[in-house]
Enzyme design. Structure first.
Site, PDB file in Angstrom:
ATOM      1  N   GLU A 233      43.198  35.773  54.915  1.00  0.00           N
ATOM      2  CA  GLU A 233      43.718  36.973  55.585  1.00  0.00           C
ATOM      3  C   GLU A 233      43.852  36.766  57.093  1.00  0.00           C
ATOM      4  O   GLU A 233      43.470  37.609  57.891  1.00  0.00           O
ATOM      5  CB  GLU A 233      42.824  38.181  55.260  1.00  0.00           C
TER       6      GLU A 233
ATOM      7  N   ASP B  31      39.645  41.742  44.253  1.00  0.00           N
ATOM      8  CA  ASP B  31      38.988  42.294  45.436  1.00  0.00           C
ATOM      9  C   ASP B  31      38.203  43.563  45.096  1.00  0.00           C
ATOM     10  O   ASP B  31      38.615  44.659  45.472  1.00  0.00           O
ATOM     11  CB  ASP B  31      40.053  42.597  46.503  1.00  0.00           C
TER      12      ASP B  31
ATOM     13  N   GLU C  59      34.391  50.490  49.050  1.00  0.00           N
ATOM     14  CA  GLU C  59      35.776  50.447  49.523  1.00  0.00           C
ATOM     15  C   GLU C  59      36.767  50.948  48.470  1.00  0.00           C
ATOM     16  O   GLU C  59      37.618  51.784  48.754  1.00  0.00           O
ATOM     17  CB  GLU C  59      36.144  49.011  49.933  1.00  0.00           C
TER      18      GLU C  59
HETATM   19  C1  GCU Z   1      39.018  43.130  51.516  1.00  0.00           C
HETATM   20  C2  GCU Z   1      38.822  44.182  52.562  1.00  0.00           C
HETATM   21  C3  GCU Z   1      38.861  43.608  53.936  1.00  0.00           C
HETATM   22  C4  GCU Z   1      37.909  42.416  54.033  1.00  0.00           C
HETATM   23  C5  GCU Z   1      38.188  41.424  52.941  1.00  0.00           C
HETATM   24  C6  GCU Z   1      37.174  40.298  52.863  1.00  0.00           C
HETATM   25  O1  GCU Z   1      40.331  42.666  51.524  1.00  0.00           O
HETATM   26  O2  GCU Z   1      39.813  45.171  52.419  1.00  0.00           O
HETATM   27  O3  GCU Z   1      38.509  44.611  54.846  1.00  0.00           O
HETATM   28  O4  GCU Z   1      38.012  41.802  55.265  1.00  0.00           O
HETATM   29  O5  GCU Z   1      38.146  42.052  51.707  1.00  0.00           O
HETATM   30  O6  GCU Z   1      36.377  40.309  51.934  1.00  0.00           O
HETATM   31  O7  GCU Z   1      37.165  39.413  53.691  1.00  0.00           O
END
Ligand code: GCU
Length: 660
Positions: free
Chosen positions: A277, A356, A384
């Site tokens: 990400e 996730d 979440e």
């Molecule tokens: C999910 C979450 C993010 C987090 C990511 C992770 O995508 O929405 O906020 O950073 O997981 O586990 O790194």
């Protein structure tokens, strides 16, 4: 000197350690034997309990047989965290080889209450199944413009950070360490895995702040870890590269780590989100993730620290038209070829499911496919995707299913997790710690399952209730079970059906939006059309994901006839008329579960209403208020999901109910 018990700031809820939980222990004649910092913690606990309840705690006295409770360090090799418990001739004894074991033994006695002081009990040895039981805090030091202070935090601001630095007042952190010890958690990382600029410097010139936090947690046996950025040699060290094979880079990490240990001699290690990400990682240099992780493992190795390297690596810039890329496959595809290449000090931290933290996912196939790698399993205590602590959703049964799941070679996930059980924390500076007071049960349950992954979640919930409500009046225990026991399945019923996942509003992930992610780059699709819904992840005609499992799962998941109902749409695209094992069609299942889910929330809300007078007014009111929101939101989910599928399929509800 006994260490005084941390004082809770005014108005902060004692969670599962209210003073009355110590009543049985506090009224006794107690002796404590041994020395060391954690023995002082144990002594402090007992001194405080005795002060309240009229007992007496003495130290290292010659045994004259007149003690009800003797806690002491003994020569037996019970490991650093194990303890032995016995009761004979009117004396209850706890023996441990190390102070941490003694502390866990004390909390064992507290949990048992009166039962620890009745009858005789043969010697029992208790040891944690997993050496590392850890919480990851996704806390930002500075408030992030989009994510706020705690990423995916639903309980206020950070416990550790305020106004851009470590809190000066750490009583609450001490009290937190105490709560964690009482459920068996022994490690935390104190900052977000997405390491922004301010947080990056915690590793170097701001390590003193981390040391202050570590100092507050240490008396309760909780070690501190830090999330670091893979690019730190560039951003902090001014080097031209962060290439893991570069000599200067290796030297930089070695030196930075040496300084960390100078400040925090019992530092636990690093947590790294790399090439995930948008975070920097070894791919930029054409290096593998084993090479990346081993770089940090080598820096930590002289001090006995560990790097937790996250396996959450996937393409988050996917094109929804591209049907060959499947996010579910990604972690396995990236990491299985590296099995055996990770250093001993590297732990690969794997989310429990391939996507996730959805309300329902299969167990990650990676957890059955890397026998030569130390694996840690990552759960999400912060809700979440499970109601964000506005909805009641006790996750114990889900985690227990995951931890008991067995891949091909016969080991359960709980046994495979040699590198520990880790979870994203749900705690903040909220007076109830977790926003929703009942979400405390999730944190407690996580700790106890990390200690014993095959524990019965219902029994853990009983413990939580008995500790948190030591004076529970008739009806409260049953009421709490009634609202918590089935809450995960209730949540599942009114949200995304049959394992397909997501359908949440993009960004913040709260509330329904069936197509919210359908044409997005995140790889989280359900592919509903007028004929059917679901993702074909079979080997024969789909993405091949089902083939990442060994026997018997690969075969079971491959066919819609053998795939478990609850995961059907995760593995298969089926027509709305497909008949489930339950005998219902998929479309009728969607309608029915969505109506039922809302009805179950209505019932739970009514049960909670009937508990007025059995729960303190502030807690009762907070939960009652959240039930209003849960019900509103559950209705929204029901109506949006049902309408969506009615409009797509044109199939009316078999029971003629109103679908908007
Ligand atoms: C999910 C979450 C993010 C987090 C990511 C992770 O995508 O929405 O906020 O950073 O997981 O586990 O790194």
């Amino acid at each position: 000197m006994p260490l005084p018990v941390p004082v809770l700031p005014e108005g902060v809820d004692p969670a599962w350690l209210p003073p009355a939980a110590f009543r049985a222990v506090g009224g006794r004649r107690t002796m404590i034997r041994g020395s060391g910092p954690l023995v002082e913690t144990v002594h402090g606990e007992l001194a405080e309990a005795c002060r309240r309840f009229g007992g007496r705690a003495v130290r290292d006295a010659v045994p004259d047989g007149a003690y009800d409770l003797v806690l002491g360090l003994g020569g037996d090799d019970l490991g650093d965290e194990g303890f032995a418990f016995a009761r004979e001739d009117g004396t209850t004894t706890v023996t441990a080889s190390d102070g941490r074991g003694l502390l866990y033994g004390l909390f064992h006695v507290v949990r048992l209450g009166e039962a620890a002081f009745t009858g005789a009990r043969a010697r029992e040895v208790h040891r944690p199944a997993l050496a590392l039981r850890m919480l990851d805090h996704w806390d930002n030091v500075a408030v992030h413009p989009v994510m706020g202070q705690v990423e995916r935090g639903y309980a206020g601001g950070s416990l550790f950070w305020e106004d851009g630095r470590a809190r000066r007042e750490l009583d609450r952190v001490r009290a937190y360490g105490r709560l964690l010890a009482a459920c068996g958690i022994n490690a935390i990382s104190v900052n977000n895995v997405n390491v922004h600029a301010a947080e990056a410097r915690l590793l170097t010139d701001r390590i003193g702040e981390v040391a202050e936090i570590a100092g507050a947690l240490r008396p309760y046996g909780v070690r501190t870890h830090l999330s670091v950025s893979f690019a730190a040699p560039i951003t902090l060290g001014g080097l031209p590269t962060a290439d893991p094979l570069d000599r200067t880079v290796r030297g930089w990490w070695a030196e930075a780590t040496r300084r960390v240990y100078q400040a925090i001699p019992d530092f636990g290690g690093y947590v790294v989100k790399a090439d995930s990400e948008g975070q920097p990682g070894p791919f930029a240099y054409g290096r593998s993730h084993a090479e990346g992780a081993n770089l940090l493992a080598a820096a930590l190795e002289p001090f006995g620290g560990t790097v937790h390297w996250r396996a959450f690596v996937y393409d988050h810039r996917q094109d929804w038209r591209d049907r060959t890329t499947d996010r579910a496959r990604a972690a396995y595809d990236h990491f299985v070829p590296l099995d055996g290449e990770f250093a001993a000090g590297a732990v690969l931290q794997v989310k429990h499911g391939p996507m996730d933290f959805q309300v329902r996912e299969p167990v990650s196939p990676l957890l059955g496919a890397m026998p030569r790698t130390r694996l840690a399993v990552e759960l999400q205590v912060t809700q979440e995707y499970t109601g964000q602590q506005r909805h009641v959703c006790w996750l114990g049964p889900m985690w227990s299913e995951v931890l008991r799941f067995r891949h091909e070679q016969g080991l359960s996930v709980g046994e495979v997790a040699r590198g520990g059980l880790v979870a994203v924390s749900n705690v903040g500076d909220d007076p109830f710690w977790t926003g929703h007071p009942l979400a405390q049960a999730n944190l407690y349950t996580f700790g106890r399952l990390a200690w014993q992954p095959d524990a019965e979640p219902g029994a853990v919930l009983d413990e939580w209730i008995a500790l948190s409500f030591p004076d529970a009046l008739e009806g409260l225990t049953g009421g709490l079970h009634a609202v918590l026991d089935g809450s995960w399945r209730t949540y599942e019923k009114y949200t995304a059906p049959l394992g397909v996942g997501f359908m949440v509003q993009p960004g913040h992930h709260y509330g329904p939006s069936v197509d919210g992610y359908e044409y997005s780059p995140w790889g989280t699709y359900h592919f509903a059309d007028r004929e059917g819904v679901g993702v074909d992840r079979g080997v024969a005609s789909g993405t091949g994901y089902a083939g990442q499992y060994g026997k018997p799962w690969a075969e079971l998941y491959e066919s819609p006839d053998t795939c478990p109902d609850e995961l059907l749409l995760f593995f298969h695209h089926v027509p709305y008329g497909h008949v489930l094992k339950s005998g219902k069609t998929v479309i009728q299942h969607i309608y029915d579960t969505h109506f039922e889910g809302v009805e179950e929330v209505e019932e739970a809300r009514a049960v909670w209403g009937s508990l007025t007078g059995l729960v303190d007014p502030a807690r009762h009111a907070r939960v009652a208020e959240r039930y209003e929101e849960q019900l509103r939101s559950a209705r929204e989910w029901r109506d949006q999901v049902n309408s969506y599928f009615f409009r797509k399929s044109g199939v009316p509800d078999g029971r003629g109910r109103l679908i908007h």
